[in-house]
Design an enzyme around this catalytic site. Structure first.
Site, PDB file in Angstrom:
ATOM      1  N   ARG A  81       0.781  -1.239   0.000  1.00 21.57           N
ATOM      2  CA  ARG A  81       0.000   0.000   0.000  1.00 21.57           C
ATOM      3  C   ARG A  81       0.815   1.293   0.000  1.00 21.57           C
ATOM      4  O   ARG A  81       0.241   2.365   0.101  1.00 21.57           O
ATOM      5  CB  ARG A  81      -0.994   0.054   1.175  1.00 21.57           C
ATOM      6  N   ASP A  82       2.144   1.217  -0.088  1.00 23.36           N
ATOM      7  CA  ASP A  82       2.947   2.445  -0.113  1.00 23.36           C
ATOM      8  C   ASP A  82       4.210   2.258  -0.958  1.00 23.36           C
ATOM      9  O   ASP A  82       5.312   2.603  -0.541  1.00 23.36           O
ATOM     10  CB  ASP A  82       3.296   2.878   1.310  1.00 23.36           C
TER      11      ASP A  82
END
Length: 180
Positions: free
Chosen positions: A29-30
């Site tokens: 997610r990053d």
């Protein structure tokens, strides 16, 4: 900017790392350049590592934990997928595919595909607009490589590569020499 071959080789290595994480039920997610570490080992071989799984999601997370994430945006705004920008906590591997697509776009063009005057405007653009084609900025980019980047950046998750392995397989024939 970096050469297409180097971007392809880095992408394939990061995709391999993320494929393993996804296989264990985690979504990073990053994905962003600051989390990709590159160096050479003692024999001169190029190494790539992916750092900071601090905001990753897990399919094994308790339902109440996932419910608390609804409406929150996890990840660095310039590198999130439309589903993350919408506050959906139940993202899958395709969110990381898009994040890696943004990294590819930036490495090839020297620009981010989306910008905004503030975070809200940036997230709105990510949700509503299609990413520009990298070849419109980087005119020497081969059309096949441009198509891979465009597929990784597709706004609709159904139009993206479904897995990191499929992204790697699309790159394999067009990346000249991954080892060197």
């Amino acid at each position: 900017t970096l050469s297409a071959d180097l971007v392809g080789a880095i992408t394939m290595r990061v995709a391999s790392i993320l494929h393993a994480a996804h296989g264990h039920g985690y979504v990073h997610r990053d994905v962003k350049p600051e989390h990709i570490l590159m160096d050479r080992d003692e024999n001169g071989w190029f190494r790539v590592r992916l750092l900071d799984f601090g905001v990753c999601s897990s399919i094994r997370a308790p339902k109440d934990e996932r419910d608390r994430e609804v409406g929150r945006v996890f990840g660095t705004p310039s590198y999130v997928s439309p589903e993350q920008a919408s506050g959906d906590p139940d993202v899958d591997a395709r969110a990381d595919v898009l994040g890696l697509g943004i990294v590819m776009f930036e490495a090839l063009t020297g620009r981010l595909p989306f910008t905004g005057s503030n975070v809200a405007n940036l997230l709105r653009r990510i949700i509503r607009e299609d990413a520009p084609r990298a070849a419109l900025i980087r005119h020497d980019l081969h059309h096949t490589f441009d198509s891979v980047v465009a597929t990784a950046l597709a706004r609709d998750p159904e139009d993206r590569f479904p897995t990191m392995r499929s992204l790697s397989r699309a790159l394999a024939p067009i990346v000249a020499d991954r080892k060197s």
